[in-house]
Scaffold this active site. Structure first.
Site, PDB file in Angstrom:
ATOM      1  N   CYS A  14      -2.060   0.520  -4.552  1.00 16.61           N
ATOM      2  CA  CYS A  14      -1.204   0.502  -3.373  1.00 16.61           C
ATOM      3  C   CYS A  14      -1.879  -0.302  -2.261  1.00 16.61           C
ATOM      4  CB  CYS A  14      -0.901   1.931  -2.904  1.00 16.61           C
ATOM      5  SG  CYS A  14      -2.363   2.829  -2.382  1.00 16.61           S
ATOM      6  N   CYS A  17      -5.544   0.353  -1.436  1.00 16.53           N
ATOM      7  CA  CYS A  17      -6.497  -0.084  -2.455  1.00 16.53           C
ATOM      8  C   CYS A  17      -6.761  -1.583  -2.307  1.00 16.53           C
ATOM      9  CB  CYS A  17      -5.979   0.192  -3.855  1.00 16.53           C
ATOM     10  SG  CYS A  17      -5.291   1.834  -4.071  1.00 16.53           S
TER      11      CYS A  17
END
Lengths: 85, 347
Positions: A14, A17
């Site tokens: 996501c 990250c």
């Protein structure tokens, strides 16, 4: 010359990250360190490492951070601490 | 000697920077309250009594006000939350019994920094470590329901009374739904690998410095505003149109206080809708102006935010379908109950 750092970005991929990976790559560049970056996206594997909130960062088999996106300066500190060991 | 003087020079500079920021924010908020009449009527020469002027003024004023409130609240909440972590929350919940555990978990769901993509690892980590299923659920329900974006928007659109009401409603739904899920003893429908996951302590070192926390909070505020401004503009735009043009009784005729099933209809509409608070709330504001009861609207908003298809797909990794279905049913019922309760109390 030591072996390249083994770095793993822990998270499903996501926004956070990706931001963590970007900060890590910047930090590596600025420190002039060599590293192999891998990704752990499987939730069970992430949880088994003790990470309850993504994104997490693992350096040489040691989870150094979880649940937030650090600044580049902070990642440099974390990498420096692992390198010094 | 003041606290400020005791801090080292760099801390004083930081405190100064925060103070300047707070001052600039207050000034911007004050100016926004006064500038639009001046700009639109005196400078551009629009008719102060025309409907279009009212709609346009409403649009400009609301957009800036909500962006300002949202920015400062996301900043403040993110900064405070940076002192909490999911690992610490798990430690606090370990060994709690249901009941008190549900209350604590819902509260911690609000103050723990948490992004929706962490729902699965958090679930695994909590349940594997022995936190009861219902208590874990209270945490996972409260976290998206009572979030800083919803709080900022509610404050901007409805003021603090409705905001407090919403937070209380969200916490109640999380506590009650989690407690009910716990009482139903559904543990056999948790995917078996969850309980086989080893329990490992999280990272210990790496405490961020204060400036790291401030920077992360400012980044978050910027990123939230950047992501949601299209929703905000569209939502407030539709709100401005309804504000000026739709007949007063358009909606109340169909879903007003008289319509007994208003809350149920609102929740049934809201569950399949997937949006964030930013997309829904400006609309909710306009509908409230047109006479829809607040309980119905808050129930609609909660069902949009708390239950969504992407979230259910994520949770499917750890919950078997029957448990997932019960989860949706219990949460939706709790939201309906809270909606009716508020409609009854507020009228």
């Amino acid at each position: 010359m030591r072996a390249p750092l083994q770095i793993a970005v822990l998270g499903p991929g996501c926004r956070n990250c990706r931001a963590l990976e970007k900060a890590t790559r910047r930090a590596l560049d600025e420190l002039g360190l060599d590293a192999e970056i891998s990704h752990v996206t499987d939730y069970a594997a992430i949880a088994a490492l003790g990470v309850l909130a993504t994104p997490g960062l693992e350096v040489d088999g040691q989870v150094v951070l979880s649940g937030r996106v650090p600044s580049v300066a902070e990642v440099k500190d974390l990498l420096g601490a692992v390198e010094a060991e | 000697m003041s606290v400020l003087q005791q801090l080292p020079a760099s801390s004083r500079a930081r405190a100064g920077l925060l103070a300047v920021g707070a001052l600039a924010w207050t000034a911007a908020y004050w100016v926004n309250g006064r500038i639009w009449d001046l700009l639109l009527v005196d400078l551009v020469g629009l008719d102060p009594d025309a409907r279009w002027t009212a709609s346009l003024r409403f649009f400009c004023y609301d957009t800036v006000k909500i962006a300002l409130l949202l920015g400062v609240i996301v900043f403040g909440v993110t900064l405070l939350r940076s002192y909490m972590s999911v690992e610490r929350t798990r430690a606090l919940l370990g060994g709690r019994r249901e009941g008190a555990g549900n209350v604590l978990a819902a509260g911690l769901g609000v103050v723990t920094p948490f992004c929706s993509c962490s729902a699965v690892p958090a679930f695994i980590g909590f349940v594997a470590a022995g936190v009861p299923l219902g208590v874990t659920m209270s945490f996972l329900i409260a976290s998206p329901l009572v979030n800083e974006v919803a709080i900022g928007l509610l404050l901007g659109l409805f003021g603090w009374q409705v905001t407090v009401l919403y937070v209380a409603a969200g916490l109640s739904v999380a506590i009650v739904a989690g407690w009910v899920l716990g009482r139903l003893h559904l543990d056999r429908w948790v995917e078996p690998f969850v309980l086989e996951t080893p329990v490992v302590d999280g990272p210990t070192g790496a405490r961020p410095r204060f400036e790291d926390r401030v920077r992360a909070a400012a980044d978050e505020a910027r990123s939230v505003l950047r992501r949601i401004w299209p929703y905000l503009l569209i939502g407030i735009g539709i709100g401005a149109l309804i504000h000026g043009w739709a007949p007063e009784d358009l909606f109340t005729r169909y879903a007003g206080e008289g319509a007994a099933f208003g809350v149920v209809v609102a929740v049934l509409l809201g569950v399949p809708l997937y949006s964030n608070a930013a997309g829904v709330l400006p609309l909710v504001g306009a509908l409230y102006d047109k006479g829809l009861p607040m309980g119905t609207l808050l129930a609609f908003m909660m069902s949009v935010v708390a239950l969504s298809l992407p979230e259910l797909i994520l949770l499917r990794r750890v919950l078997k379908p029957p448990l997932l279905a019960v989860f949706v049913g219990v949460v939706a019922s709790a939201i309906v109950a809270v909606g009716y309760l508020f409609n009854a109390v507020l009228t």
